[in-house]
Design a protein around this motif. Sequence first.
Motif, short mmCIF file in Angstrom:
data_model
loop_
_atom_site.label_atom_id
_atom_site.label_comp_id
_atom_site.label_asym_id
_atom_site.label_seq_id
_atom_site.Cartn_x
_atom_site.Cartn_y
_atom_site.Cartn_z
N LEU A 38 0.84 -1.06 0.11
CA LEU A 38 0.04 -0.13 0.04
C LEU A 38 0.74 1.26 0.08
O LEU A 38 0.77 2.39 -0.75
CB LEU A 38 -0.99 0.06 1.23
N ILE A 39 1.90 1.42 0.78
CA ILE A 39 2.98 2.41 0.87
C ILE A 39 3.47 2.68 -0.78
O ILE A 39 3.66 3.62 -1.01
CB ILE A 39 4.27 2.08 1.70
N HIS A 40 3.68 1.55 -1.19
CA HIS A 40 4.25 1.73 -2.54
C HIS A 40 3.53 2.12 -3.88
O HIS A 40 3.56 2.81 -4.69
CB HIS A 40 5.16 0.27 -2.88
N GLU A 41 2.23 1.29 -3.80
CA GLU A 41 1.23 1.59 -4.68
C GLU A 41 0.12 2.59 -4.81
O GLU A 41 -0.69 2.99 -5.56
CB GLU A 41 0.60 0.28 -4.88
N SER A 42 0.19 3.25 -3.65
CA SER A 42 -0.79 4.16 -2.96
C SER A 42 -0.38 5.37 -2.67
O SER A 42 0.92 5.61 -2.30
CB SER A 42 -2.08 3.55 -2.15
N HIS A 43 -1.39 6.48 -2.54
CA HIS A 43 -1.02 7.88 -1.90
C HIS A 43 -1.61 8.14 -0.40
O HIS A 43 -1.48 9.21 0.02
CB HIS A 43 -1.22 8.79 -2.85
N LEU A 44 -2.03 6.90 0.08
CA LEU A 44 -2.67 7.07 1.39
C LEU A 44 -1.68 7.48 2.43
O LEU A 44 -0.49 6.78 2.46
CB LEU A 44 -3.22 5.66 1.77
N PRO A 45 -2.06 8.27 3.41
CA PRO A 45 -1.10 8.48 4.55
C PRO A 45 -0.86 7.34 5.28
O PRO A 45 -1.34 6.30 5.42
CB PRO A 45 -2.20 9.68 5.27
N LEU A 46 0.35 7.41 5.85
CA LEU A 46 0.87 6.01 6.79
C LEU A 46 0.07 5.74 7.94
O LEU A 46 -0.13 4.68 7.96
CB LEU A 46 2.26 6.47 7.10
N SER A 47 -0.78 6.65 8.52
CA SER A 47 -1.50 6.64 9.44
C SER A 47 -2.78 5.72 9.11
O SER A 47 -3.04 4.91 9.78
CB SER A 47 -2.10 8.18 10.00
N GLU A 48 -3.31 6.06 7.95
CA GLU A 48 -4.47 5.24 7.57
C GLU A 48 -3.91 3.64 6.66
O GLU A 48 -4.80 2.76 7.05
CB GLU A 48 -4.93 5.86 6.23
N ILE A 49 -2.77 3.77 6.36
CA ILE A 49 -2.20 2.53 5.92
C ILE A 49 -1.93 1.56 7.41
O ILE A 49 -2.33 0.29 7.38
CB ILE A 49 -0.86 2.58 5.38
N ALA A 50 -1.47 2.21 8.35
CA ALA A 50 -1.43 1.35 9.53
C ALA A 50 -2.69 0.96 10.19
O ALA A 50 -2.78 -0.10 10.68
CB ALA A 50 -0.70 2.53 10.85
N ALA A 51 -3.66 1.76 10.03
CA ALA A 51 -5.19 1.26 10.59
C ALA A 51 -5.56 0.27 9.67
O ALA A 51 -6.28 -0.80 10.13
CB ALA A 51 -5.97 2.41 10.46
N LEU A 52 -5.52 0.42 8.44
CA LEU A 52 -5.97 -0.70 7.27
C LEU A 52 -5.25 -2.03 7.67
O LEU A 52 -5.67 -3.05 7.12
CB LEU A 52 -5.78 -0.18 5.85
#
Length: 266
Positions: free
Chosen positions: A213-227
């Motif tokens: 998700l970090i590599h392929e998206s622009h989501l903030p790290l906080s949201e990726i952590a939650a997901l």
Amino acid sequence: MTSAIRQFPLDTAIHHHAHDFHQIVIGLNGQAEFEIEGLGGSISALSGCIVPANHMHYYAGTGDNHQLVLDLPQDALSLTGHHHELARLFDAPRFFDLDASLARYLEFVLQELRLLASQGALSDLQQDRLAATLLGSLHARLSGDASSTGRPLDLSALDRYIDQHLSGQLRVADLAAQACLSEAHFTARFRAQTGLSPWRYVMRRRLETARRLIHESHLPLSEIAALTGFTNQSALSRAFRRDYGHPPSQLRRPGARRLASNAPMP
């Protein structure tokens, strides 16, 4: 620091921290909730949890509760020398129940602690001896009396279940239920088949998904952590550093594609 055996109630407010020593918490009465690096569960009388060193854990007591807590530095006498194999208990966080024999030994430990404290004779060495016997008994029960033979686990089905529940708590008991096995048998079979503890396997899957998700998206790290089931961005960053040797933010810097493709498997 030296080993310490303590008794106290847990605050009913939620607290969290990590420390550089191992810890075992055993319920004496009441109930408490723990989440250890994404592995959640509750403990009550004659059940407990293992908290390895440097693992962030959230905890809270429920009502009138009382816990026995063992603080064990990694160089404790009860974990080194001819006791060195007992350190394997802290390979990963887990929850456990005490059987009848361990319950009787726990009562002996409590009586011995009271007696030695009343005599003013409770030394570090005596606490280490009491801890070593308890750790040895736990290790014998948790390290693999359960048979690892039988039909192979359906890892594809387990992967689907893990992915569907990645953003929430995933307990070993939940995975064992998917395989229609007891937690002990599931853990032994899983380790024999994959070479990993269930917790380590889930953590690897969380990190792999977070990395993608970090590599392929622009989501903030906080949201990726939650997901991906981390309690916050700091927990994600700490796990990344531990397994990959760099923070997750580094994947979004120039040249990160090569870094992501070369990252070792946790």
